[in-house]
Design an enzyme around this catalytic site. Structure first.
Site, PDB file in Angstrom:
ATOM      1  N   SER A  61     -53.317  52.122 -12.024  1.00 56.06           N
ATOM      2  CA  SER A  61     -53.501  51.591 -10.682  1.00 56.06           C
ATOM      3  C   SER A  61     -52.138  51.279 -10.081  1.00 56.06           C
ATOM      4  CB  SER A  61     -54.333  50.317 -10.723  1.00 56.06           C
ATOM      5  OG  SER A  61     -54.173  49.637  -9.490  1.00 56.06           O
ATOM      6  N   HIS A 115     -54.835  55.985  -9.539  1.00 53.84           N
ATOM      7  CA  HIS A 115     -55.839  55.088  -8.976  1.00 53.84           C
ATOM      8  C   HIS A 115     -55.231  54.300  -7.817  1.00 53.84           C
ATOM      9  CE1 HIS A 115     -59.595  52.733  -9.260  1.00 53.84           C
ATOM     10  NE2 HIS A 115     -58.845  51.666  -8.994  1.00 53.84           N
ATOM     11  N   ASP A 172     -55.838  51.511  -4.995  1.00 56.14           N
ATOM     12  CA  ASP A 172     -56.677  50.371  -4.630  1.00 56.14           C
ATOM     13  C   ASP A 172     -56.510  50.008  -3.162  1.00 56.14           C
ATOM     14  OD1 ASP A 172     -58.083  49.630  -7.045  1.00 56.14           O
ATOM     15  OD2 ASP A 172     -56.130  49.122  -7.877  1.00 56.14           O
ATOM     16  N   MET A 201     -57.632  47.678  -0.107  1.00 57.98           N
ATOM     17  CA  MET A 201     -58.246  46.361   0.141  1.00 57.98           C
ATOM     18  C   MET A 201     -58.072  45.972   1.602  1.00 57.98           C
ATOM     19  SD  MET A 201     -56.998  44.341  -3.243  1.00 57.98           S
ATOM     20  CE  MET A 201     -57.061  45.111  -4.875  1.00 57.98           C
ATOM     21  N   HIS A 227     -60.060  53.979  -4.534  1.00 58.39           N
ATOM     22  CA  HIS A 227     -61.042  52.914  -4.736  1.00 58.39           C
ATOM     23  C   HIS A 227     -61.065  52.044  -3.480  1.00 58.39           C
ATOM     24  CE1 HIS A 227     -62.061  49.059  -7.301  1.00 58.39           C
ATOM     25  NE2 HIS A 227     -63.028  49.375  -6.466  1.00 58.39           N
ATOM     26  N   MET A 252     -62.139  49.081  -1.431  1.00 59.51           N
ATOM     27  CA  MET A 252     -62.707  47.728  -1.469  1.00 59.51           C
ATOM     28  C   MET A 252     -62.696  47.221  -0.035  1.00 59.51           C
ATOM     29  SD  MET A 252     -60.770  46.588  -4.949  1.00 59.51           S
ATOM     30  CE  MET A 252     -59.611  47.961  -4.827  1.00 59.51           C
ATOM     31  N   MET A 265     -66.638  47.539 -12.417  1.00 62.04           N
ATOM     32  CA  MET A 265     -65.572  46.531 -12.307  1.00 62.04           C
ATOM     33  C   MET A 265     -65.694  45.542 -13.463  1.00 62.04           C
ATOM     34  SD  MET A 265     -63.734  47.403  -9.760  1.00 62.04           S
ATOM     35  CE  MET A 265     -62.613  46.022  -9.994  1.00 62.04           C
ATOM     36  N   ASP A 304     -62.612  49.377 -14.564  1.00 62.40           N
ATOM     37  CA  ASP A 304     -61.452  48.901 -13.807  1.00 62.40           C
ATOM     38  C   ASP A 304     -61.330  47.382 -13.894  1.00 62.40           C
ATOM     39  OD1 ASP A 304     -59.429  48.513 -11.964  1.00 62.40           O
ATOM     40  OD2 ASP A 304     -60.541  49.309 -10.247  1.00 62.40           O
TER      41      ASP A 304
HETATM   42  C1  DX5 Z   1     -58.689  45.158  -8.846  1.00 65.07           C
HETATM   43  C2  DX5 Z   1     -58.305  46.619  -8.791  1.00 65.07           C
HETATM   44  C3  DX5 Z   1     -57.802  47.141 -10.077  1.00 65.07           C
HETATM   45  C4  DX5 Z   1     -56.588  46.424 -10.596  1.00 65.07           C
HETATM   46  C5  DX5 Z   1     -56.456  46.684 -12.051  1.00 65.07           C
HETATM   47  O1  DX5 Z   1     -59.289  44.807  -7.664  1.00 65.07           O
HETATM   48  O2  DX5 Z   1     -59.426  47.411  -8.424  1.00 65.07           O
HETATM   49  O3  DX5 Z   1     -57.596  48.545 -10.022  1.00 65.07           O
HETATM   50  O4  DX5 Z   1     -55.425  46.812  -9.942  1.00 65.07           O
HETATM   51  O5  DX5 Z   1     -55.331  45.998 -12.498  1.00 65.07           O
HETATM   52  P1  DX5 Z   1     -55.262  45.394 -13.968  1.00 65.07           P
HETATM   53  O6  DX5 Z   1     -55.336  46.577 -14.912  1.00 65.07           O
HETATM   54  O7  DX5 Z   1     -53.960  44.713 -13.994  1.00 65.07           O
HETATM   55  O8  DX5 Z   1     -56.440  44.492 -14.149  1.00 65.07           O
HETATM   56 ZN    ZN Z   2     -59.358  49.673  -8.611  1.00 61.77          ZN
END
Ligand code: DX5
Ligand code: ZN
Length: 212
Positions: A8, A33, A35, A37, A66, A68, A137, A173
Site C-alpha cells: 500500500s 495498492h 488507498d 480516502m 481501493h 474508501m 478489511m 488489508d
Molecule cells: C487502511 C488501508 C490500508 C493500509 C494498510 O485504510 O486500506 O491499505 O494502508 O496499511 P498497514 O499494512 O500499515 O496496516
Molecule cells: Zn487499502
C-alpha cells in the site's frame, strides 16, 4: 501457489511517489495498492485520480485501487481512466452496490468489493458473479499502521467457502505482518496488502519476501 503481495503506497514517501512505485515494482510486488480516502467515508484524505494517472507510467504492475469514498459512482470512471486495473468499492458506501459494480465492469475494469471489519460476508451473496476481488478489511479503514483484527481470519475462511469455484481473489488489508501472513494464506487469502510491513525499512524486496 504463493500469495500475492500488494504494497500500500499509503505508507510510501508521498514526496517521491513515482520513485516509490518503481522501487516496489523492482522489489517484486504483484499489485500496487492505492488507498483513496475522502475525509467523509473515512477520517482521512489521500489520493485522487490525477495522482493515479501520474503514477501509471512508473509501473506495469496491476494498479489495485481501493476506494474508501462515499458516494463512489461519480468517481469510478475517472479512476478507471487514470489507469486502475482493479477498482474496489466498499459495501458500506453508496446505496447501489450492484449498479456500481456493473459500472466498473462496463468500463472494462475488474471489480472488487470491500467489507469493513463489522460487515458480514452475507452482503456478497447476490453480487458474487459480478466480482473479481473481495477485499476483507482487517482494520477499520482510514490509516496505515493499525493492529490486525483477528476475526478477519474466520471471515476469509467463510468467504472462501462462499466463492466455490468462481475465479474471485480474496485480498486482506490492514495490519498484515509476516506473523499473520501465513495463517491468512492458509485460510484462503490470495492477495495480502501491506503498508507499514513493506515500507518500514528501505529493504522493500526483503520485506516483501518475509510476507510471502
Ligand atoms: C487502511 C488501508 C490500508 C493500509 C494498510 O485504510 O486500506 O491499505 O494502508 O496499511 P498497514 O499494512 O500499515 O496496516
Ligand atoms: Zn487499502
Amino acid at each position: 501457489m504463493t500469495v500475492k503481495i500488494a504494497p500500500s503506497i499509503l505508507s510510501a514517501d508521498f514526496a517521491r511517489l513515482g520513485e516509490e512505485v518503481r522501487a516496489i515494482d523492482a522489489a517484486g510486488c504483484d499489485y500496487v495498492h492505492i488507498d483513496v480516502m475522502d475525509g467523509h467515508f473515512v477520517p482521512n484524505l489521500t489520493i485522487g485520480p490525477m495522482v493515479v494517472k501520474a503514477l501509471r507510467p512508473h509501473s506495469a504492475k496491476v494498479f489495485d485501487t481501493h476506494l474508501m469514498i462515499d458516494p463512489v459512482d461519480p468517481y469510478i470512471e475517472a479512476f478507471v481512466k487514470a489507469g486502475s486495473d482493479i477498482v474496489t468499492l466498499h459495501a458500506e458506501a453508496g446505496k447501489h452496490i450492484d449498479r456500481s459494480l456493473q459500472l466498473i465492469k462496463s468500463l472494462g475494469c475488474k471489480a472488487g468489493l470491500s467489507l469493513n471489519p463489522a460487515t458480514p460476508e452475507s452482503v456478497l451473496e447476490y453480487v458474487l458473479d459480478k466480482l473479481d476481488l473481495i477485499l476483507v478489511m482487517s482494520v477499520n479503514p482510514g490509516f496505515g499502521g493499525q493492529s490486525f483484527i483477528p476475526a478477519a481470519l474466520e471471515k476469509v475462511k467463510r468467504i472462501k467457502a462462499m466463492i466455490g469455484s468462481r475465479p474471485i481473489e480474496i485480498e486482506v488489508d490492514g495490519g498484515v505482518v509476516p506473523g499473520t501472513a501465513q495463517a491468512l494464506a492458509a485460510a484462503g487469502a490470495d492477495v495480502l496488502v501491506a503498508g507499514s510491513a513493506v515500507f518500514k525499512t528501505s529493504d522493500y524486496a526483503g520485506n516483501i519476501r518475509a510476507l510471502r
